[in-house]
Design an enzyme around this catalytic site. Structure first.
Site, PDB file in Angstrom:
ATOM      1  N   ARG A  24       8.376  -6.083 -19.355  1.00 41.58           N
ATOM      2  CA  ARG A  24       8.693  -7.003 -18.034  1.00 41.58           C
ATOM      3  C   ARG A  24       7.461  -6.882 -17.125  1.00 41.58           C
ATOM      4  O   ARG A  24       7.489  -7.873 -16.226  1.00 41.58           O
ATOM      5  CB  ARG A  24       9.871  -6.346 -17.565  1.00 41.58           C
ATOM      6  CG  ARG A  24      11.278  -6.259 -18.197  1.00 41.58           C
ATOM      7  CD  ARG A  24      12.304  -5.348 -17.702  1.00 41.58           C
ATOM      8  NE  ARG A  24      11.617  -4.038 -17.497  1.00 41.58           N
ATOM      9  CZ  ARG A  24      12.277  -3.054 -16.755  1.00 41.58           C
ATOM     10  NH1 ARG A  24      13.313  -3.403 -16.043  1.00 41.58           N
ATOM     11  NH2 ARG A  24      11.624  -1.876 -16.633  1.00 41.58           N
ATOM     12  N   GLU A  29       3.757   3.027  -8.024  1.00 40.82           N
ATOM     13  CA  GLU A  29       3.978   3.587  -6.438  1.00 40.82           C
ATOM     14  C   GLU A  29       2.463   3.904  -6.072  1.00 40.82           C
ATOM     15  O   GLU A  29       1.792   4.853  -6.625  1.00 40.82           O
ATOM     16  CB  GLU A  29       4.762   5.025  -6.771  1.00 40.82           C
ATOM     17  CG  GLU A  29       5.030   5.680  -5.164  1.00 40.82           C
ATOM     18  CD  GLU A  29       5.781   7.067  -5.609  1.00 40.82           C
ATOM     19  OE1 GLU A  29       6.557   7.225  -4.616  1.00 40.82           O
ATOM     20  OE2 GLU A  29       5.719   7.485  -6.693  1.00 40.82           O
ATOM     21  N   GLN A  47      -1.965   1.677   9.708  1.00 40.52           N
ATOM     22  CA  GLN A  47      -2.185   0.095   9.541  1.00 40.52           C
ATOM     23  C   GLN A  47      -2.448  -0.080   8.121  1.00 40.52           C
ATOM     24  O   GLN A  47      -3.231   0.499   7.406  1.00 40.52           O
ATOM     25  CB  GLN A  47      -3.268  -0.355  10.399  1.00 40.52           C
ATOM     26  CG  GLN A  47      -3.464  -1.876  10.399  1.00 40.52           C
ATOM     27  CD  GLN A  47      -4.316  -2.326  11.470  1.00 40.52           C
ATOM     28  OE1 GLN A  47      -4.425  -1.873  12.464  1.00 40.52           O
ATOM     29  NE2 GLN A  47      -5.102  -3.352  10.984  1.00 40.52           N
ATOM     30  N   ASP A  48      -1.731  -1.296   7.618  1.00 40.98           N
ATOM     31  CA  ASP A  48      -2.131  -1.585   6.055  1.00 40.98           C
ATOM     32  C   ASP A  48      -2.754  -2.992   6.306  1.00 40.98           C
ATOM     33  O   ASP A  48      -2.385  -3.957   7.133  1.00 40.98           O
ATOM     34  CB  ASP A  48      -0.931  -1.551   5.098  1.00 40.98           C
ATOM     35  CG  ASP A  48      -0.599  -0.453   4.787  1.00 40.98           C
ATOM     36  OD1 ASP A  48      -0.358  -0.112   3.631  1.00 40.98           O
ATOM     37  OD2 ASP A  48      -0.312   0.482   5.541  1.00 40.98           O
ATOM     38  N   ARG A  59     -17.934  -8.455   0.565  1.00 38.52           N
ATOM     39  CA  ARG A  59     -17.527  -7.980   1.833  1.00 38.52           C
ATOM     40  C   ARG A  59     -18.124  -6.838   2.410  1.00 38.52           C
ATOM     41  O   ARG A  59     -17.961  -5.893   1.511  1.00 38.52           O
ATOM     42  CB  ARG A  59     -16.088  -8.144   2.064  1.00 38.52           C
ATOM     43  CG  ARG A  59     -15.475  -9.583   1.868  1.00 38.52           C
ATOM     44  CD  ARG A  59     -13.911  -9.384   2.118  1.00 38.52           C
ATOM     45  NE  ARG A  59     -13.272 -10.689   1.838  1.00 38.52           N
ATOM     46  CZ  ARG A  59     -12.842 -11.533   2.875  1.00 38.52           C
ATOM     47  NH1 ARG A  59     -12.781 -11.264   4.065  1.00 38.52           N
ATOM     48  NH2 ARG A  59     -12.034 -12.745   2.389  1.00 38.52           N
ATOM     49  N   HIS A  62     -19.196  -2.067   5.663  1.00 34.40           N
ATOM     50  CA  HIS A  62     -18.833  -1.771   7.007  1.00 34.40           C
ATOM     51  C   HIS A  62     -18.193  -0.356   7.390  1.00 34.40           C
ATOM     52  O   HIS A  62     -17.800   0.068   6.201  1.00 34.40           O
ATOM     53  CB  HIS A  62     -17.820  -2.886   7.727  1.00 34.40           C
ATOM     54  CG  HIS A  62     -18.204  -4.197   7.528  1.00 34.40           C
ATOM     55  ND1 HIS A  62     -17.279  -5.240   6.978  1.00 34.40           N
ATOM     56  CD2 HIS A  62     -19.276  -4.819   7.707  1.00 34.40           C
ATOM     57  CE1 HIS A  62     -18.062  -6.313   7.000  1.00 34.40           C
ATOM     58  NE2 HIS A  62     -19.105  -6.291   7.336  1.00 34.40           N
ATOM     59  N   LYS A  69      -9.864   5.263   5.577  1.00 33.68           N
ATOM     60  CA  LYS A  69      -9.493   4.393   4.708  1.00 33.68           C
ATOM     61  C   LYS A  69      -9.014   4.820   3.157  1.00 33.68           C
ATOM     62  O   LYS A  69      -9.421   5.684   2.263  1.00 33.68           O
ATOM     63  CB  LYS A  69     -10.395   3.271   4.508  1.00 33.68           C
ATOM     64  CG  LYS A  69     -10.736   2.624   5.668  1.00 33.68           C
ATOM     65  CD  LYS A  69     -12.014   1.585   5.442  1.00 33.68           C
ATOM     66  CE  LYS A  69     -12.517   0.932   6.764  1.00 33.68           C
ATOM     67  NZ  LYS A  69     -13.562   0.195   6.540  1.00 33.68           N
ATOM     68  N   TYR A 129      -5.930  -1.867   1.907  1.00 35.36           N
ATOM     69  CA  TYR A 129      -6.306  -0.604   2.370  1.00 35.36           C
ATOM     70  C   TYR A 129      -5.434  -0.427   3.477  1.00 35.36           C
ATOM     71  O   TYR A 129      -4.850  -0.951   4.339  1.00 35.36           O
ATOM     72  CB  TYR A 129      -8.055  -0.437   2.990  1.00 35.36           C
ATOM     73  CG  TYR A 129      -8.097  -1.444   3.971  1.00 35.36           C
ATOM     74  CD1 TYR A 129      -8.390  -1.077   5.231  1.00 35.36           C
ATOM     75  CD2 TYR A 129      -8.548  -2.894   3.636  1.00 35.36           C
ATOM     76  CE1 TYR A 129      -9.087  -1.962   6.625  1.00 35.36           C
ATOM     77  CE2 TYR A 129      -8.872  -3.646   4.633  1.00 35.36           C
ATOM     78  CZ  TYR A 129      -9.121  -3.113   5.925  1.00 35.36           C
ATOM     79  OH  TYR A 129      -9.706  -4.070   7.033  1.00 35.36           O
TER      80      TYR A 129
END
Length: 169
Positions: A24, A29, A47-48, A59, A62, A69, A129
């Protein structure tokens, strides 16, 4: 769940606790606070965020002085580069690369004072992240992807970059 140290101080490579596949599709998780705490990861994530990019978009690099993270790949494949910018660390100015994908489900935990950047290796990729602080661009540092002082290795030579990541702003 498997948590392994990397060559960089404080950076961990994680295999998520549940990764199930059948005819399927799959079920993963990607975070369970209790299991992460049992493994010694006690970061309180607030925060996500996700970014979606196409092949050869790079990218970063930084980072900032306070943010943890937890990075994973929800779709596609990317190469993640992490560099230690903590002057008190035994691995200061060292870097390591990781390949994250929707098939290996690997995660990388990055402590404060480390920079990270990624380049997309598939047609598209979703970079996810979790972080323990709210986003604050003004508090970030940027290292150019091709800074000769670091001799970074990237799997491509001509990435697609933002003005910021080209060093133009």
């Amino acid at each position: 769940m498997n948590v392994e140290s990397t060559t960089l101080s404080g950076v961990k490579s994680i295999t998520p606790p549940t990764n199930f596949e059948d005819f399927r599709g799959s079920y993963v998780e990607i975070y369970n606070r209790d299991l992460y705490r049992e493994a010694g990861i006690t970061v309180d994530f607030l925060q996500d965020d996700i970014s979606t990019s196409t092949r050869h978009v790079l990218r970063g690099i930084h980072g900032d002085q306070e943010t943890w993270k937890l990075i994973s790949c929800l779709s596609g494949k990317f190469y993640l580069l992490v560099v230690d910018m903590d002057p008190d660390s035994p691995t200061y100015r060292k870097w390591e690369g990781f390949t994250l994908s929707d098939s290996n489900r690997r995660q990388v935990l990055i402590p404060p004072k480390h920079g990270n950047g990624h380049v997309v290796l598939s047609d598209t990729a979703i970079f996810h992240y979790k972080q323990n602080t709210h986003y604050n661009r003004a508090g970030q540092f940027t290292i150019l992807w091709n800074d000769p002082e670091f001799d970074f290795w990237w799997p491509i030579k001509a990435p697609i970059l933002s003005r910021r990541d080209e060093g133009l702003e």
